[in-house]
Design a protein around this motif. Sequence first.
Motif, PDB file in Angstrom:
ATOM      1  N   ILE A 204      -3.361  -0.637 -14.112  1.00  0.00           N
ATOM      2  CA  ILE A 204      -2.964   0.651 -14.075  1.00  0.00           C
ATOM      3  C   ILE A 204      -3.200   1.112 -12.484  1.00  0.00           C
ATOM      4  O   ILE A 204      -2.754   1.618 -11.579  1.00  0.00           O
ATOM      5  CB  ILE A 204      -3.801   1.135 -15.067  1.00  0.00           C
ATOM      6  CG1 ILE A 204      -3.096   1.290 -16.458  1.00  0.00           C
ATOM      7  CG2 ILE A 204      -3.543   3.124 -14.495  1.00  0.00           C
ATOM      8  CD1 ILE A 204      -3.633   2.116 -17.640  1.00  0.00           C
ATOM      9  N   ALA A 205      -4.635   0.535 -12.441  1.00  0.00           N
ATOM     10  CA  ALA A 205      -5.553   0.713 -10.882  1.00  0.00           C
ATOM     11  C   ALA A 205      -4.708   0.334 -10.089  1.00  0.00           C
ATOM     12  O   ALA A 205      -4.434   1.242  -8.838  1.00  0.00           O
ATOM     13  CB  ALA A 205      -7.308   0.447 -10.849  1.00  0.00           C
ATOM     14  N   ARG A 206      -3.707  -0.589  -9.958  1.00  0.00           N
ATOM     15  CA  ARG A 206      -2.715  -2.360  -8.493  1.00  0.00           C
ATOM     16  C   ARG A 206      -2.291  -1.163  -8.598  1.00  0.00           C
ATOM     17  O   ARG A 206      -1.516  -0.686  -7.104  1.00  0.00           O
ATOM     18  CB  ARG A 206      -2.518  -3.172  -9.213  1.00  0.00           C
ATOM     19  CG  ARG A 206      -3.848  -4.176  -8.946  1.00  0.00           C
ATOM     20  CD  ARG A 206      -3.223  -5.451  -9.255  1.00  0.00           C
ATOM     21  NE  ARG A 206      -4.596  -6.534  -8.915  1.00  0.00           N
ATOM     22  CZ  ARG A 206      -4.784  -6.815  -7.369  1.00  0.00           C
ATOM     23  NH1 ARG A 206      -4.359  -6.723  -6.590  1.00  0.00           N
ATOM     24  NH2 ARG A 206      -6.421  -7.729  -7.384  1.00  0.00           N
ATOM     25  N   ARG A 207      -1.108  -0.464  -9.795  1.00  0.00           N
ATOM     26  CA  ARG A 207      -0.044   0.024  -9.749  1.00  0.00           C
ATOM     27  C   ARG A 207       0.195   1.576  -9.285  1.00  0.00           C
ATOM     28  O   ARG A 207       0.785   2.137  -8.153  1.00  0.00           O
ATOM     29  CB  ARG A 207       0.320   0.326 -10.541  1.00  0.00           C
ATOM     30  CG  ARG A 207       2.046   1.233 -11.176  1.00  0.00           C
ATOM     31  CD  ARG A 207       2.737   0.469 -10.001  1.00  0.00           C
ATOM     32  NE  ARG A 207       4.245   1.234  -9.721  1.00  0.00           N
ATOM     33  CZ  ARG A 207       4.268   2.432  -9.321  1.00  0.00           C
ATOM     34  NH1 ARG A 207       3.011   2.430  -8.164  1.00  0.00           N
ATOM     35  NH2 ARG A 207       5.626   2.622  -9.301  1.00  0.00           N
ATOM     36  N   VAL A 208      -1.389   2.450  -9.205  1.00  0.00           N
ATOM     37  CA  VAL A 208      -1.632   3.670  -8.749  1.00  0.00           C
ATOM     38  C   VAL A 208      -2.056   3.520  -7.280  1.00  0.00           C
ATOM     39  O   VAL A 208      -1.363   4.177  -6.520  1.00  0.00           O
ATOM     40  CB  VAL A 208      -3.017   4.382  -9.583  1.00  0.00           C
ATOM     41  CG1 VAL A 208      -3.290   5.953  -9.240  1.00  0.00           C
ATOM     42  CG2 VAL A 208      -1.998   4.425 -10.542  1.00  0.00           C
ATOM     43  N   ALA A 209      -2.622   2.741  -7.059  1.00  0.00           N
ATOM     44  CA  ALA A 209      -2.311   2.552  -5.157  1.00  0.00           C
ATOM     45  C   ALA A 209      -1.613   2.092  -4.586  1.00  0.00           C
ATOM     46  O   ALA A 209      -1.778   3.271  -3.228  1.00  0.00           O
ATOM     47  CB  ALA A 209      -3.874   1.427  -5.208  1.00  0.00           C
ATOM     48  N   GLN A 210      -0.448   2.274  -5.165  1.00  0.00           N
ATOM     49  CA  GLN A 210       0.695   2.045  -4.394  1.00  0.00           C
ATOM     50  C   GLN A 210       1.022   3.095  -3.937  1.00  0.00           C
ATOM     51  O   GLN A 210       2.394   3.145  -3.256  1.00  0.00           O
ATOM     52  CB  GLN A 210       1.696   1.032  -5.087  1.00  0.00           C
ATOM     53  CG  GLN A 210       1.433  -0.505  -5.791  1.00  0.00           C
ATOM     54  CD  GLN A 210       2.707  -0.729  -6.583  1.00  0.00           C
ATOM     55  OE1 GLN A 210       3.678  -0.811  -6.858  1.00  0.00           O
ATOM     56  NE2 GLN A 210       2.216  -2.459  -6.633  1.00  0.00           N
ATOM     57  N   GLU A 211       0.781   4.299  -4.754  1.00  0.00           N
ATOM     58  CA  GLU A 211       1.009   5.469  -4.488  1.00  0.00           C
ATOM     59  C   GLU A 211       0.574   6.117  -3.416  1.00  0.00           C
ATOM     60  O   GLU A 211       0.948   7.177  -3.109  1.00  0.00           O
ATOM     61  CB  GLU A 211       1.550   6.454  -5.410  1.00  0.00           C
ATOM     62  CG  GLU A 211       2.381   5.424  -7.481  1.00  0.00           C
ATOM     63  CD  GLU A 211       4.046   6.214  -6.546  1.00  0.00           C
ATOM     64  OE1 GLU A 211       3.616   6.777  -6.252  1.00  0.00           O
ATOM     65  OE2 GLU A 211       3.904   5.440  -6.889  1.00  0.00           O
ATOM     66  N   ILE A 212      -0.569   5.844  -2.605  1.00  0.00           N
ATOM     67  CA  ILE A 212      -1.352   6.563  -2.227  1.00  0.00           C
ATOM     68  C   ILE A 212      -1.111   6.151  -0.611  1.00  0.00           C
ATOM     69  O   ILE A 212      -0.452   5.086  -0.155  1.00  0.00           O
ATOM     70  CB  ILE A 212      -2.700   5.871  -2.224  1.00  0.00           C
ATOM     71  CG1 ILE A 212      -3.899   6.474  -3.302  1.00  0.00           C
ATOM     72  CG2 ILE A 212      -4.270   6.775  -1.186  1.00  0.00           C
ATOM     73  CD1 ILE A 212      -4.843   5.851  -3.959  1.00  0.00           C
TER      74      ILE A 212
END
Length: 218
Positions: free
Chosen positions: A7-15
């Motif tokens: 989850i954290a890795r995928r969210v990081a792509q949005e930053i």
Amino acid sequence: MDPKILIARRVAQEITPRSLVNLGIGIPTLVSDYLDEDMGVFFQAENGAVGMGHRPPEGMTDRHLTDAGGRFVSFVPGASTIDSAFSFGLIRGGHLDLTVLGALQVDEKGHLANWMIPGHYTPGMGGAMDLVTGAKKVIIAMQHTAKGAPKIVPECTLPLTSQRRVDLIVTELAVLKPEDDGLHLIERAPNVPLDVILEMTEAKLIHGTDVPEMQIGC
């Protein structure tokens, strides 16, 4: 891969580079570990930290440097500490580019419930209401179910955090995007079949016949 790390890795792509980002308690605090500090992203916490970096190595913690959840953090060059009034001024004034929050429930309309369960002691809402209302973009980072019960539901049964619709929901099974016409399934986790996502979701999902997989790297 650990579901929380996925989850954290995928969210990081949005930053995006050089943005001001708030990370909520729980899974959201992991997101900073998967960003290159050269991106110039400044992480903010309600307790007055601006410019948090990766988690410090064992033995390098400083009791004065924590996020809003009391988790030890490091500071990047140019970081600052501010008082609570200034911190909430940033949030309420619309200066945050993004907030990443956990959730108890999210419904088909994109409404979020993340601050209390009736009958359970809750010290207060904290900054959740301000963050969902004030940030330019709101991403929910949470596990898809809790003790086997779906957290993505037709309508929230828990008290809402805000009337505002969140922008994106990332779980260990899927990426979902609330729109005017409903909740869209836009990505599925690697090796997770569509029927598993539908079975673990109470809300009605809008999706095509070929939902692409998340690209989260190693």
